[in-house]
Design a protein around this motif. Structure first.
Motif, PDB file in Angstrom:
ATOM      1  N   UNK C  27       9.883   1.867  -6.390  1.00 15.77           N
ATOM      2  CA  UNK C  27       9.370   1.789  -5.012  1.00 15.77           C
ATOM      3  C   UNK C  27      10.403   1.142  -4.087  1.00 15.77           C
ATOM      4  N   UNK C  28      11.056   0.110  -4.581  1.00 20.33           N
ATOM      5  CA  UNK C  28      12.086  -0.531  -3.764  1.00 20.33           C
ATOM      6  C   UNK C  28      13.225   0.443  -3.459  1.00 20.33           C
ATOM      7  N   UNK C  29      13.630   1.200  -4.472  1.00 23.81           N
ATOM      8  CA  UNK C  29      14.707   2.178  -4.273  1.00 23.81           C
ATOM      9  C   UNK C  29      14.267   3.259  -3.286  1.00 23.81           C
ATOM     10  N   UNK C  30      13.049   3.698  -3.431  1.00 24.37           N
ATOM     11  CA  UNK C  30      12.516   4.762  -2.572  1.00 24.37           C
ATOM     12  C   UNK C  30      12.439   4.314  -1.117  1.00 24.37           C
ATOM     13  N   UNK C  31      11.895   3.138  -0.893  1.00 21.25           N
ATOM     14  CA  UNK C  31      11.712   2.640   0.480  1.00 21.25           C
ATOM     15  C   UNK C  31      13.040   2.351   1.162  1.00 21.25           C
ATOM     16  N   UNK C  32      13.960   1.730   0.424  1.00 26.19           N
ATOM     17  CA  UNK C  32      15.225   1.382   1.080  1.00 26.19           C
ATOM     18  C   UNK C  32      16.053   2.650   1.300  1.00 26.19           C
ATOM     19  N   UNK C  33      15.861   3.638   0.455  1.00 24.01           N
ATOM     20  CA  UNK C  33      16.554   4.913   0.667  1.00 24.01           C
ATOM     21  C   UNK C  33      16.036   5.625   1.911  1.00 24.01           C
ATOM     22  N   UNK C  34      14.739   5.596   2.110  1.00 23.15           N
ATOM     23  CA  UNK C  34      14.201   6.201   3.333  1.00 23.15           C
ATOM     24  C   UNK C  34      14.847   5.529   4.537  1.00 23.15           C
ATOM     25  N   UNK C  35      14.970   4.214   4.460  1.00 28.23           N
ATOM     26  CA  UNK C  35      15.589   3.495   5.572  1.00 28.23           C
ATOM     27  C   UNK C  35      17.060   3.902   5.745  1.00 28.23           C
TER      28      UNK C  35
ATOM     29  N   UNK D  29      22.808   1.360   6.920  1.00 29.22           N
ATOM     30  CA  UNK D  29      22.783   2.367   5.848  1.00 29.22           C
ATOM     31  C   UNK D  29      23.508   1.845   4.612  1.00 29.22           C
ATOM     32  N   UNK D  30      24.637   1.207   4.841  1.00 25.60           N
ATOM     33  CA  UNK D  30      25.457   0.688   3.743  1.00 25.60           C
ATOM     34  C   UNK D  30      24.714  -0.396   2.967  1.00 25.60           C
ATOM     35  N   UNK D  31      24.140  -1.335   3.675  1.00 23.20           N
ATOM     36  CA  UNK D  31      23.458  -2.463   3.021  1.00 23.20           C
ATOM     37  C   UNK D  31      22.208  -2.024   2.272  1.00 23.20           C
ATOM     38  N   UNK D  32      21.428  -1.140   2.893  1.00 20.76           N
ATOM     39  CA  UNK D  32      20.191  -0.740   2.221  1.00 20.76           C
ATOM     40  C   UNK D  32      20.512   0.172   1.041  1.00 20.76           C
ATOM     41  N   UNK D  33      21.623   0.882   1.122  1.00 23.59           N
ATOM     42  CA  UNK D  33      22.036   1.709  -0.022  1.00 23.59           C
ATOM     43  C   UNK D  33      22.471   0.849  -1.191  1.00 23.59           C
ATOM     44  N   UNK D  34      23.195  -0.222  -0.908  1.00 21.93           N
ATOM     45  CA  UNK D  34      23.574  -1.128  -1.996  1.00 21.93           C
ATOM     46  C   UNK D  34      22.309  -1.621  -2.686  1.00 21.93           C
ATOM     47  N   UNK D  35      21.311  -1.946  -1.890  1.00 31.41           N
ATOM     48  CA  UNK D  35      20.060  -2.423  -2.474  1.00 31.41           C
ATOM     49  C   UNK D  35      19.388  -1.324  -3.306  1.00 31.41           C
ATOM     50  N   UNK D  36      19.373  -0.115  -2.808  1.00 31.42           N
ATOM     51  CA  UNK D  36      18.827   1.013  -3.574  1.00 31.42           C
ATOM     52  C   UNK D  36      19.528   1.147  -4.920  1.00 31.42           C
ATOM     53  N   UNK D  37      20.846   1.151  -4.885  1.00 31.48           N
ATOM     54  CA  UNK D  37      21.617   1.340  -6.117  1.00 31.48           C
ATOM     55  C   UNK D  37      21.361   0.228  -7.124  1.00 31.48           C
TER      56      UNK D  37
END
Ligand SMILES: Nc1nc2c(ncn2[C@@H]2O[C@H](COP(=O)(O)OP(=O)(O)OP(=O)(O)O)[C@@H](O)[C@H]2O)c(=O)[nH]1
Ligand SMILES: Nc1nc2c(ncn2[C@@H]2O[C@H](COP(=O)(O)OP(=O)(O)OP(=O)(O)O)[C@@H](O)[C@H]2O)c(=O)[nH]1
Ligand SMILES: Nc1nc2c(ncn2[C@@H]2O[C@H](COP(=O)(O)OP(=O)(O)OP(=O)(O)O)[C@@H](O)[C@H]2O)c(=O)[nH]1
Ligand SMILES: Nc1nc2c(ncn2[C@@H]2O[C@H](COP(=O)(O)OP(=O)(O)OP(=O)(O)O)[C@@H](O)[C@H]2O)c(=O)[nH]1
Ligand SMILES: [Ca+2]
Ligand SMILES: [Ca+2]
Ligand SMILES: [Ca+2]
Ligand SMILES: [Ca+2]
Lengths: 268, 268, 268, 268
Positions: C27-35, D29-37
């Protein structure tokens, strides 16, 4: 006139092995992510990108201005460990356009020049949404599921499709048309200047020589997105048996495309 | 023994056109993102995935257990608008392993069956890190930059590489080896059972018939990551002119690979 | 006039636990990816999105038309396991604009209504690039590195910043201004209507009551991107000690902003 | 014992403004992607990451070994324009563990030291899956949809939740427990050592002073994933009215958790 943008990661080869070879799964993730991002960023401006060799990409960009191109180039620099060069050109056929764009890019220096960075070049005037047009053939193998995917091994199906791809792309080149694999058994082919008959003949040849049965939706629109939407609908019309022959053409704002119920065109 | 995982998006074809064809740039973004994610998720467990046809993917997964496979399958369901089937098999050669895995997958129903979802199958015992091994040839074209990228048009370079690819993959199949394009002018080839000589001969044939000069690092390791790291180093040794011939082999824990300075192996 | 877009994932709460609770890391990956995606897609059109609560997002969208909004809404449907509703409004202050937009969205049904899907609403006329303006204060804590990050525990620094955030946002609301955390020790605050003095006084109050020393670049531009670029430059001017006081304002196309060397404005 | 990993982007502040301030939408985009990964990469090893301040992240990593940590650190270097430092520690409570980890990280130099790069430190012995445990409270606001989301403006709901968050986190700190916002109206709180009663009392206090009604699933498991799955189930049990009180605890391998039907536990 079709507008083509050629993109190249700057000095990428040396980077992949500096100071030591980088983990291959990371490189795969990095390259396919760049492709994802460019697809979204050009896509939201009605463009369409093809991954080509991943380090060199080709996009159809009718209607997309210089400022947007620069913003995307800059966004890559802001988020990736490398930079991207861009060269834009337009011509009567997609093959010519990418050729001009590549030539201009090459004049700035080698792909592996340490100094050359973020080339930004426009060889010809931009094609606005009102001039020019994009013609795309969405080419698809008949019943790939029944004849290959569900029968052969995953790798054999892959090989057969790669084989068909090379034959198809060689034929397309005679018309100065390009071809790109877009997944599954599908090819997207920028082909300004070709007509339904050229495509049908090509499909007959390939059927005879290789036993692979092809069909295509042919879409003609102001932008890559418009053309590709129409090509998709053409393909569905063939799939639904609503027309004869292996190619079905739809042209933006033609009488026929206007008759398509609005929700069917998945407009915008 | 090499362990191969075959993955397939469930009922993907129909989904792409329901209720209407979906925007192509979105599909490209979606497919390449799935590939990115699987590369990271298997990669962090020392596996290596190939995008193959994007809707059907092939991975080398020695050392990766069932629970991890299931966690990845479940993670796809949690984040994507579709589900993924997985079938795992091992064999003496990668070709055989993927063949067994595909066969088992097919027994559950068609790729476009509306009901078949999230198949999870293991045909043979898993290969632990201690048994089995992965052999990967990282094959690369000599000086693609000077002979193609900086000289020919972006599309012509692409076509030449696709052409070489098909020839190379057909030759590899005779050895029950697989081949996958990994970007640029590079191919990653799972090839348990082949030896340096088989590869050298193949390269001579291709040089004679097509004028394309190839080289390869051959890595043998416990996992896909180990093998691919060693293959990369082998390739660098050839590039640096530190060996004769067009193939250089490195084996994990062999005396030679132990002599490689630690930081050179980009260990872990 | 500032244009605000309020976005809401449709019926998201129930989805997260159907049929069973979904893995939290997914869920965290999904939400932050949408962002991430919305940041890129609006960003390439000069907009700026804030993650807010992840399931409800707020964006500044001056200059972005309806077709682009719809294309982004549609792109989410094409790639995610859920859909997104959008409501657009403009007003003299950002607080009013988001209030109108939310109200209209609520009229279509509950955020957890099973039937309500992909609301698309525009309450007021769109603000073109020529009318209206965006005013953003980029507020930053002085020397967070020396006073917190390098001294306190990671969690204590986090708590202190959350605490300062709530105080700051409550003060901003008195001016109908909004505030969002953008990482580190930074807040981006849409604040059409406020002036330098309002901000300076607020900073003095917070310094007195909480001992936290703040500064701000205040940017006024046609779009969120223009305003945020100018705000960033204002902040750098303060950091460089090139001005007195804790707030520095830059206005697009004002004489002063034209004097800024072109490359300094990180234009487009 | 709970194992905590503190991560910090190296020298990030200066990078964001070099040579000029970078576009804010790209940074987001960069920061939230790092979090996604990181969520995906730690997630596939049963860990759970919190974005905290985006440039400083905190993760619960029981059961995750050093090699995996290093592989993730290396993967960031391979794909991002910056590097990441990591410091791992374990203690009886999460607050203590992150404190030790931060302290060790700080000893290597400032977060904005130009030279300090990719710190990798382990202060205490790693916690294996068999020792130690993770306790997570998944705290959630009752009926946020009916009382706020569907009634108040998007920004006011956001403010109310931020306000509740700060109060909640201050209360949790008294027990050496941590709290993180995970979207919507949800907080995930590592809280080894607290018990049901501590939580219930805290909820009563907050209800009295702020009128916000909270509930929590409390999960105790070997890894962050196990604990968070159990906490989610606990929350569902409360939502379904299957228990009294505002907190429901589930412990891995306890009799009760074994009675939960297998498919309910969304195991692996
Ligand atoms: N990129 C892309 N791929 C598609 C599209 N439609 C189908 N595919 C791919 O093609 C694969 C096969 O689907 P179909 O072409 O529908 O299946 P088929 O068995 O060949 O059936 P027919 O083409 O109807 O004869 C799918 O798994 C997708 O990978 C599309 O619009 N875009
Ligand atoms: N996936 C992947 N691609 C690579 C790797 N190394 C190089 N490439 C790709 O190959 C392209 C060409 O780089 P090189 O092979 O180094 O260049 P070259 O001109 O052929 O030079 P030599 O191979 O040294 O003769 C790069 O742009 C990358 O796309 C690698 O390790 N992995
Ligand atoms: N989103 C975003 N974050 C930033 C930006 N600049 C800095 N940051 C964040 O703020 C953190 C701290 O950096 P600075 O504010 O430069 O450091 P400082 O120690 O407070 O120094 P001064 O503000 O110069 O006193 C960084 O790690 C980033 O997370 C920016 O432009 N955008
Ligand atoms: N990260 C995360 N967010 C969740 C989860 N469950 C719900 N949410 C978020 O919480 C929001 C509100 O959902 P709910 O808590 O189910 O709604 P509610 O109206 O408060 O209803 P009750 O909690 O049942 O009283 C959703 O939109 C999500 O953003 C979860 O398991 N993980
Ligand atoms: Ca087909
Ligand atoms: Ca090469
Ligand atoms: Ca600061
Ligand atoms: Ca709730």
């Amino acid at each position: 006139m079709i507008q083509i943008t050629v993109m190249q990661i700057d000095n990428y080869g040396p980077w992949t092995v500096t100071p030591n070879p980088r983990r291959e799964s990371d490189l795969q993730a990095l390259q396919s992510r760049l492709y994802t991002d460019l697809s979204l960023q050009f896509g939201v401006h009605k463009g369409l990108v093809f991954y080509t060799r991943f380090d060199n990409l080709i996009a159809v960009t009718n209607g997309i201005d210089l400022e947007t191109h620069k913003r995307i180039q800059n966004s890559v620099k802001n988020r990736y460990p490398f930079t991207l060069s861009m060269s834009i050109a337009s011509a009567e056929t997609p093959y010519e356009a990418q050729k001009i764009a590549t030539k201009r890019l090459q004049e700035y220096g080698s792909a592996q020049d340490e100094v050359r960075k973020e080339v930004f070049d426009v060889s010809t005037e931009l094609v606005s949404e009102n001039e020019g047009y994009v013609q795309l053939a969405h080419i698809d193998i008949d019943d790939v599921t029944g004849t290959m995917t569900d029968k052969d091994s995953a790798y054999d199906t892959y090989l057969q499709i790669k084989d068909a791809q090379v034959k198809l792309f060689k034929s397309l080149k005679k018309y100065n048309a390009l071809g790109f694999f877009i997944g599954g058994d599908n090819f997207m082919c920028p082909c300004n200047g070709m007509n339904e008959n050229d495509l049908s003949c090509m499909f007959e040849d390939i059927l005879k020589s290789d036993g692979i049965s092809l069909k295509a939706g042919l879409g003609i629109g102001k932008t890559a997105e418009d053309a590709s939407n129409l090509a998709d609908i053409g393909l569905e019309i063939i799939r639904d048996g609503k027309c004869e022959g292996s190619v079905y053409t739809l042209k933006q704002n033609s009488e026929e495309s206007l008759k398509i119920p609005h929700n069917y065109t998945c407009s915008i």
